[in-house]
Scaffold this motif. Structure first.
Motif, PDB file in Angstrom:
ATOM      1  N   PRO A  78     -12.532  32.295  -4.531  1.00 43.03           N
ATOM      2  CA  PRO A  78     -11.746  32.367  -5.775  1.00 43.03           C
ATOM      3  C   PRO A  78     -11.156  31.048  -6.268  1.00 43.03           C
ATOM      4  O   PRO A  78     -10.520  31.047  -7.318  1.00 43.03           O
ATOM      5  N   ASP A  79     -11.346  29.952  -5.558  1.00 46.88           N
ATOM      6  CA  ASP A  79     -10.851  28.673  -6.093  1.00 46.88           C
ATOM      7  C   ASP A  79     -11.864  28.107  -7.085  1.00 46.88           C
ATOM      8  O   ASP A  79     -13.053  28.428  -7.046  1.00 46.88           O
ATOM      9  N   GLU A  80     -11.400  27.247  -7.980  1.00 50.06           N
ATOM     10  CA  GLU A  80     -12.244  26.750  -9.075  1.00 50.06           C
ATOM     11  C   GLU A  80     -13.460  25.965  -8.598  1.00 50.06           C
ATOM     12  O   GLU A  80     -14.509  25.980  -9.241  1.00 50.06           O
ATOM     13  N   ARG A  81     -13.305  25.265  -7.485  1.00 50.65           N
ATOM     14  CA  ARG A  81     -14.417  24.445  -7.011  1.00 50.65           C
ATOM     15  C   ARG A  81     -15.611  25.282  -6.577  1.00 50.65           C
ATOM     16  O   ARG A  81     -16.750  24.789  -6.605  1.00 50.65           O
TER      17      ARG A  81
END
Lengths: 192, 192
Positions: A78-81
């Motif tokens: 779920p993190d942008e990266r």
């Protein structure tokens, strides 16, 4: 199946961006990454019945469309990266006019909004549109724009799409997706 | 004023994490960054009437509380790295038991959930709670947990808090904040 598509007007189309600089070097790729994750994530699982396409219109070879399948995607966090890394990999794969899989559940093709509009019956967001809470029917496909408004050409392509509002405040695209999914979840489960 | 507080059970408390590795090295600092931004951002502006506190309970010196004021914060962008940089700066500032400003609109203090619960009348989220759409009154303060459940001690502290549900699906904390704000926006503007 619920489908979201988000137009990234400045998003790079060649994978030549750093995961450490999605907003600037990526041409606001961060906006699209948040939309992918808002579309696909539930707590501790993925929405297997949702797909999310992002249309990249930045340099050097627009348009490109990258599609995420909630049913098939793997290795998405779920993190942008995390979606950014999958987008980068997709953009590094030579592709033609049909979707080609770059990772499990992630595909890429040439082409943009015009083709998507032929493939889906999109609803679009508009402050003066029908309130989604009171709409008789809420579409199962929505096309949204990134941090910029739709262009005049896009507006023309979308002129026949039904228009909906998610509330009195103007939200970022990823927040609008979250509110739309909440409405669809409620209708699907028989909640008010 | 609307207040959100989010408990980060594993989030580092010393600023010794890389902006390139918020999930692992930061102890799921990415979750808290998304919650800060979900609390504060509207399209092209900030919610000036919202504040967001994150409680960091990871090593080496828990607990720490970092508070973002929507009214005062500057230099905040909607990508995850932006609030992360402000959190890092806050954690590098020596602090005592009262809030000390580390950047405009960002403050840090020692202490965690116990003190916040004395300062706010929080609602909490619970799948069996009152549906926020049908609740007579929706609180203007909510305490949420990160990717982990509240601990037994936290549950005890929160046992008297009214419980609400945002819908039939279990959402990430940042998505729940977005849905809560949509409900508050609607009530504030006289929408259904």
């Amino acid at each position: 199946m619920t489908s979201f598509a988000i137009v990234g007007h400045t998003a790079r189309t060649d994978g030549a961006f750093s995961l450490n600089d999605l907003p600037s070097g990526g041409g606001r790729m961060d906006v699209l990454c948040r939309c992918v994750n808002a579309s696909l994530f539930l707590s501790h699982t993925l929405r297997r019945d949702v797909e999310c396409a992002i249309v990249l219109l930045g340099p050097p070879v627009p348009p490109r469309t990258v599609q995420f399948s909630g049913q098939k995607v793997r290795s998405l966090n779920p993190d942008e990266r995390s979606p950014a890394a999958l987008i980068k990999k997709a953009l590094l794969l030579p592709c033609g006019s049909e979707f080609r899989e770059s990772s499990e559940g992630v595909s890429v093709r040439k082409g943009g909004v015009e083709r998507l509009v032929r493939e889906h019956r999109f609803g679009v967001l508009d402050e003066r549109g029908t309130d989604i809470r009171t709409a008789d029917v809420v579409p199962d496909a929505f096309l949204l724009s990134d941090h910029l408004n739709f262009s005049a050409d896009e507006e023309t392509l979308l002129s026949a799409c039904p228009k909906f509002s998610v509330g009195p405040a103007v939200l970022h695209a990823d927040s609008a997706i979250t509110v739309l999914l909440n409405e669809l979840d409620r209708r699907g489960a028989g909640w008010k």
